[in-house]
Motif scaffolding. Structure first.
Motif, mmCIF file in Angstrom:
data_model
loop_
_atom_site.group_PDB
_atom_site.id
_atom_site.type_symbol
_atom_site.label_atom_id
_atom_site.label_comp_id
_atom_site.label_asym_id
_atom_site.label_seq_id
_atom_site.Cartn_x
_atom_site.Cartn_y
_atom_site.Cartn_z
ATOM 1 N N ASP A 40 -14.488 0.801 11.059
ATOM 2 C CA ASP A 40 -14.610 -0.832 11.059
ATOM 3 C C ASP A 40 -15.065 -0.984 12.388
ATOM 4 O OD1 ASP A 40 -13.455 -1.404 8.663
ATOM 5 O OD2 ASP A 40 -11.701 -1.102 9.309
ATOM 6 N N LYS A 86 -15.473 -0.092 5.012
ATOM 7 C CA LYS A 86 -14.216 0.628 4.233
ATOM 8 C C LYS A 86 -14.714 1.871 3.844
ATOM 9 C CE LYS A 86 -11.929 -3.740 3.331
ATOM 10 N NZ LYS A 86 -11.068 -4.566 2.400
ATOM 11 N N VAL A 120 -8.031 5.242 -0.803
ATOM 12 C CA VAL A 120 -9.630 5.567 -0.967
ATOM 13 C C VAL A 120 -9.860 6.255 -2.271
ATOM 14 C CG1 VAL A 120 -11.400 6.891 -0.146
ATOM 15 C CG2 VAL A 120 -9.981 5.750 1.441
#
Length: 140
Positions: A40, A86, A120
């Protein structure tokens, strides 16, 4: 039948294990391995003292893993990429860009509360443009 195998890493032992599985799959398929790290905010840590200091950026995780895997098992073409965003989104975008045959993800956070909140692996499995292999990365 060759193709690109994409795997995500973040510097954790679990991600390293997933990358090793991905390397084995790429070799078996006669394909190449593409290692992705997502972040990020690009942060750094400084190691050492005085003139022997080395600054390591979190975006370098993919390069570090790619180089160490390439040294440990030559014979598979290995590339790497650092992407802002992400992790699941970065893996999916890279798989689409490379027309990947397979995405490999670890099963970290697929147990307990992480399973309810998402992971994820779960996000990639539901949105991938190709097959997804979920590697067992737990130390049971």
């Amino acid at each position: 039948m060759s193709g690109v195998v994409v795997v995500g890493v973040d510097g954790s032992p679990s991600a390293r294990k997933a990358a090793e599985v991905a390397l084995g799959l790429a070799k078996s398929l006669g394909g190449s391995l593409h290692i992705v790290t997502a972040f990020d905010v690009d942060r750094s840590e400084t190691f050492g003292v005085g003139s022997d200091e080395v600054k390591v950026w979190n975006s370098e995780a993919a390069e570090t893993v790619a180089k160490s895997l390439g040294e440990s098992r030559p014979g598979v073409e290995i590339s790497y990429f650092a992407a802002r965003g992400k992790p699941a989104d970065a893996l999916i975008k890279e798989a689409m860009r490379l027309d990947a045959r397979l995405i490999v993800v670890g099963n970290r956070r697929m147990r307990g509360i992480g399973r309810l909140l998402g992971s994820v692996a779960n996000s990639v499995a539901h949105n991938a443009p190709c097959d997804v292999y979920i590697a067992n990365t737990y130390e049971d």
